[in-house]
Design a protein around this motif. Structure first.
Motif, PDB file in Angstrom:
ATOM      1  N   MET A 111       0.828  -1.208   0.000  1.00 46.61           N
ATOM      2  CA  MET A 111       0.000   0.000   0.000  1.00 46.61           C
ATOM      3  C   MET A 111       0.863   1.261   0.000  1.00 46.61           C
ATOM      4  O   MET A 111       0.590   2.210  -0.745  1.00 46.61           O
ATOM      5  N   ILE A 112       1.912   1.282   0.820  1.00 42.41           N
ATOM      6  CA  ILE A 112       2.784   2.458   0.874  1.00 42.41           C
ATOM      7  C   ILE A 112       3.419   2.700  -0.489  1.00 42.41           C
ATOM      8  O   ILE A 112       3.635   3.846  -0.902  1.00 42.41           O
ATOM      9  N   GLY A 113       3.699   1.637  -1.206  1.00 43.19           N
ATOM     10  CA  GLY A 113       4.287   1.774  -2.532  1.00 43.19           C
ATOM     11  C   GLY A 113       3.383   2.468  -3.535  1.00 43.19           C
ATOM     12  O   GLY A 113       3.846   2.929  -4.585  1.00 43.19           O
ATOM     13  N   LYS A 114       2.095   2.550  -3.253  1.00 44.88           N
ATOM     14  CA  LYS A 114       1.152   3.231  -4.154  1.00 44.88           C
ATOM     15  C   LYS A 114       1.142   4.747  -3.940  1.00 44.88           C
ATOM     16  O   LYS A 114       0.640   5.492  -4.790  1.00 44.88           O
ATOM     17  N   ALA A 115       1.658   5.204  -2.798  1.00 45.36           N
ATOM     18  CA  ALA A 115       1.605   6.638  -2.477  1.00 45.36           C
ATOM     19  C   ALA A 115       2.638   7.408  -3.290  1.00 45.36           C
ATOM     20  O   ALA A 115       3.770   6.941  -3.468  1.00 45.36           O
ATOM     21  N   PRO A 116       2.288   8.583  -3.795  1.00 50.69           N
ATOM     22  CA  PRO A 116       3.263   9.368  -4.563  1.00 50.69           C
ATOM     23  C   PRO A 116       4.344   9.946  -3.650  1.00 50.69           C
ATOM     24  O   PRO A 116       4.080  10.300  -2.504  1.00 50.69           O
ATOM     25  N   LYS A 145       1.367  28.051  -5.624  1.00 53.24           N
ATOM     26  CA  LYS A 145       1.326  26.588  -5.691  1.00 53.24           C
ATOM     27  C   LYS A 145       2.574  25.995  -5.047  1.00 53.24           C
ATOM     28  O   LYS A 145       3.681  26.498  -5.239  1.00 53.24           O
ATOM     29  N   LEU A 146       2.382  24.917  -4.275  1.00 51.62           N
ATOM     30  CA  LEU A 146       3.477  24.290  -3.547  1.00 51.62           C
ATOM     31  C   LEU A 146       3.732  22.872  -4.053  1.00 51.62           C
ATOM     32  O   LEU A 146       2.798  22.151  -4.379  1.00 51.62           O
ATOM     33  N   THR A 147       4.998  22.496  -4.062  1.00 50.50           N
ATOM     34  CA  THR A 147       5.394  21.111  -4.288  1.00 50.50           C
ATOM     35  C   THR A 147       5.731  20.491  -2.944  1.00 50.50           C
ATOM     36  O   THR A 147       6.562  21.028  -2.201  1.00 50.50           O
ATOM     37  N   ILE A 148       5.078  19.401  -2.615  1.00 50.16           N
ATOM     38  CA  ILE A 148       5.318  18.697  -1.354  1.00 50.16           C
ATOM     39  C   ILE A 148       6.039  17.396  -1.682  1.00 50.16           C
ATOM     40  O   ILE A 148       5.462  16.477  -2.255  1.00 50.16           O
ATOM     41  N   GLY A 149       7.311  17.330  -1.332  1.00 52.35           N
ATOM     42  CA  GLY A 149       8.111  16.164  -1.624  1.00 52.35           C
ATOM     43  C   GLY A 149       9.413  16.554  -2.292  1.00 52.35           C
ATOM     44  O   GLY A 149       9.701  17.739  -2.515  1.00 52.35           O
ATOM     45  N   GLY A 150      10.217  15.554  -2.604  1.00 51.61           N
ATOM     46  CA  GLY A 150      11.502  15.813  -3.224  1.00 51.61           C
ATOM     47  C   GLY A 150      12.384  16.652  -2.315  1.00 51.61           C
ATOM     48  O   GLY A 150      12.469  16.414  -1.110  1.00 51.61           O
ATOM     49  N   GLY A 180       9.648   6.351   0.769  1.00 53.22           N
ATOM     50  CA  GLY A 180       9.271   7.133  -0.405  1.00 53.22           C
ATOM     51  C   GLY A 180       8.115   8.074  -0.169  1.00 53.22           C
ATOM     52  O   GLY A 180       7.332   8.352  -1.090  1.00 53.22           O
ATOM     53  N   LEU A 181       8.004   8.596   1.057  1.00 52.20           N
ATOM     54  CA  LEU A 181       6.895   9.486   1.408  1.00 52.20           C
ATOM     55  C   LEU A 181       7.391  10.894   1.729  1.00 52.20           C
ATOM     56  O   LEU A 181       8.444  11.057   2.346  1.00 52.20           O
TER      57      LEU A 181
END
Length: 525
Positions: A104-109, A122-127, A349-350
């Motif tokens: 399931m965690i693998g499905k999260a972007p 606009k915000l980018t959340i991640g990376g 990967g979250l």
């Protein structure tokens, strides 16, 4: 005089050159000279305290908690979903196998965006992106003019929202910057969200405290952005943040709120509140493992229901004062827990959320060193969303506009620190021609290389006072919190709301009035 003395309103003599007076000449009619709007990017490798074996052991511990101890879900719908997914359930305790959780965690972007009504925000959340938000949810407000803690009001909430909009280093609006207890709880969310949507144009938050509050926020964000339902569901325009009830429990309304958000395409952040020594083991590895288990099981649920939905993992792991049981923040243990959680978030990967927090009761030195530790640990850990980055006091029980101003100075320091120009090594940066021009006996003040860069070469503070003691004393001997109070008052006095389509404003107002007439959200008082 100490840092919390009520400000002296008598006229002050002003320094005629340099320092803040020089800044005033450059900024023209603006209250302060601040850095432009920009979402910072983390340019340094994150601090990773754990070895590869350490990561594996913490992960295994989190999975064993889910497999062997389980997590209580008080939400009946969640229990039914887990049951359909094949989870073992005993009463309201859910046991999850690691294979299911990791699938399931693998499905999260690993990255998603949040788009407010002003698309330029606009915000980018991640990376490698990091975003800072305002203080959220304190029930009290520190009034510097009387030197006391008072209950929050709508006026105070509005003033803090004005600061949220004004400062370019604040990228999103979290929960209520102070709880306006002068508005009845049944309709409080309607009035405050109206204020948030009209006084700011930044990313919005919804409390997952009952279906009415969550649905009202989504409808009002949809109105403010001028969206159809199809457009609203296509990408996240807002988010909710929930806390587990540590140890190892998720309550009914917060899970319900998240399910409502993900089913309409909006983002969720799951942040366990694990205080080592109280609601989690006293050892950091155990506290982090428990926090991970509490967050991962909820994210697994959301990915099962809406694969690919926008989710972030949060950390709020700190320690207690073992003498009193009071929560402590900005401690060495807090910093390490944040760094470890950041390392684990990358393993899963979250995207990650952390906080800028302190245990201090007033805007003083303790408040700033604890908050600075918290903020820098967020940077070091590769955090993507930083809650409570400006204005937090007393472990989240007090909001302070002066602390908000002081924190924004620190946030601008961080933003400047992340400017790639500081580590540039091109010919202009190496300045060999300038060094040759000055030679052995001159100075660099007057040469063209310096003159071309004198306004941008170094960070220019809006609150710090760099005068020597005598000049500072002649100028009135104004302490930091008092200077911050004056800046806050000037910003609020001169504030102009961001532009908003008048038809949307009227539609928002009509929605609020209709929902108030319907009773808003049910309460037991």
């Amino acid at each position: 005089m100490d840092a919390i003395t009520a400000p002296n309103t008598a006229p002050r003599r002003r320094s005629r050159g340099g320092g803040r007076a020089g800044n005033a000449a450059r900024r023209g009619t603006a209250v302060i000279e601040q850095m432009p709007w920009k979402q910072p990017v983390l340019i340094d490798p994150p601090v990773e305290p754990l070895s590869e074996d350490g990561v594996a052991r913490v992960h295994d511990a989190a999975m064993r908690i889910l497999e062997e101890t389980g997590v209580v879900f008080l939400n009946e719908e969640a229990l039914e979903i887990f049951r359909k997914a094949g989870a073992r359930i005993d009463g309201n305790i859910v046991y999850l196998g690691r294979e299911f959780v990791m699938e399931m965690i693998g499905k999260a972007p690993s990255t998603f965006t949040l788009t407010p009504r002003n698309p330029d925000r606009k915000l980018t959340i991640g990376g490698n992106h990091i975003a800072f938000g305002n203080v959220s949810s304190p029930p009290n407000y520190f009034d510097l003019e009387i030197g006391k803690k008072v209950s929050g009001t709508r006026k105070q909430c509005q003033d803090l929202l004005k600061l949220t909009q004004y400062f370019n280093c604040i990228h999103f609006a979290g929960g209520y910057p102070v709880e306006p207890v002068d508005i009845h709880a049944s309709v409080r969310h309607l009035d405050v969200l109206y204020d948030k949507l009209t006084l700011t144009d930044k990313v919005m938050h919804a409390y997952s405290l009952g279906k009415e509050r969550v649905e009202d926020v989504m409808e009002m964000v949809k109105i403010a952005n001028g969206l159809t339902e199809e457009e609203f569901q296509a990408t996240p325009y807002m988010y909710t943040n929930i806390n587990s009830t540590s140890p190892l429990k998720h309550d009914e309304p917060m899970i319900d709120g998240c399910l409502r958000c993900i089913r309409r395409g909006q983002a969720v952040v799951v942040t366990p509140f694990t205080l080592a020594g109280a609601m989690a083991p006293v050892t950091l590895a155990g506290a982090v493992a428990q926090s991970l288990a509490e967050s991962l099981c909820a994210i697994a649920l959301f990915q099962y229901v809406a694969p690919g939905c926008a989710c972030a993992i949060g950390t709020f792991t700190s320690n207690v004062d073992m003498k009193s049981g009071a929560p402590a923040f900005g401690t060495p243990e807090y910093m390490r827990a944040t760094q470890i959680t950041g390392q684990m978030a990358r393993f899963y990967g979250l995207p990650m959320r952390a906080s800028g927090v302190c245990a201090a009761n007033v805007p003083d030195g303790q408040a700033m060193w604890e908050t600075s530790n918290s903020l820098w640990s967020a940077v070091q850990s590769g955090t993507n969303m930083v809650y409570h980055a400006a204005g937090w006091l007393e472990g989240g029980l007090i909001a302070s506009p002066e602390k908000f101003i002081m924190d924004c100075e620190v946030l601008q320091h961080i933003q400047r620190y992340l400017d790639p120009s500081l580590t540039a090594t091109d010919d202009d940066a190496l300045a060999l021609d300038a060094i040759a021009e000055v030679g052995h006996d001159g100075h660099f003040f007057g040469i063209q290389h310096t003159q071309d860069r004198y306004t941008t070469a170094f960070y220019q503070p809006f609150l710090s006072d760099w005068k020597n003691f005598e000049a500072w004393e002649v100028a009135g001997g104004v302490w930091t919190a008092e200077r911050a109070h004056r800046v806050y008052k000037e910003i609020v006095h001169s504030f102009e709301p961001p532009a908003m389509d008048e038809a949307r404003r009227e539609e928002l107002g009509a929605y609020v009035e209709r929902r108030k007439a319907e009773g808003g959200a049910p309460t037991d008082f």
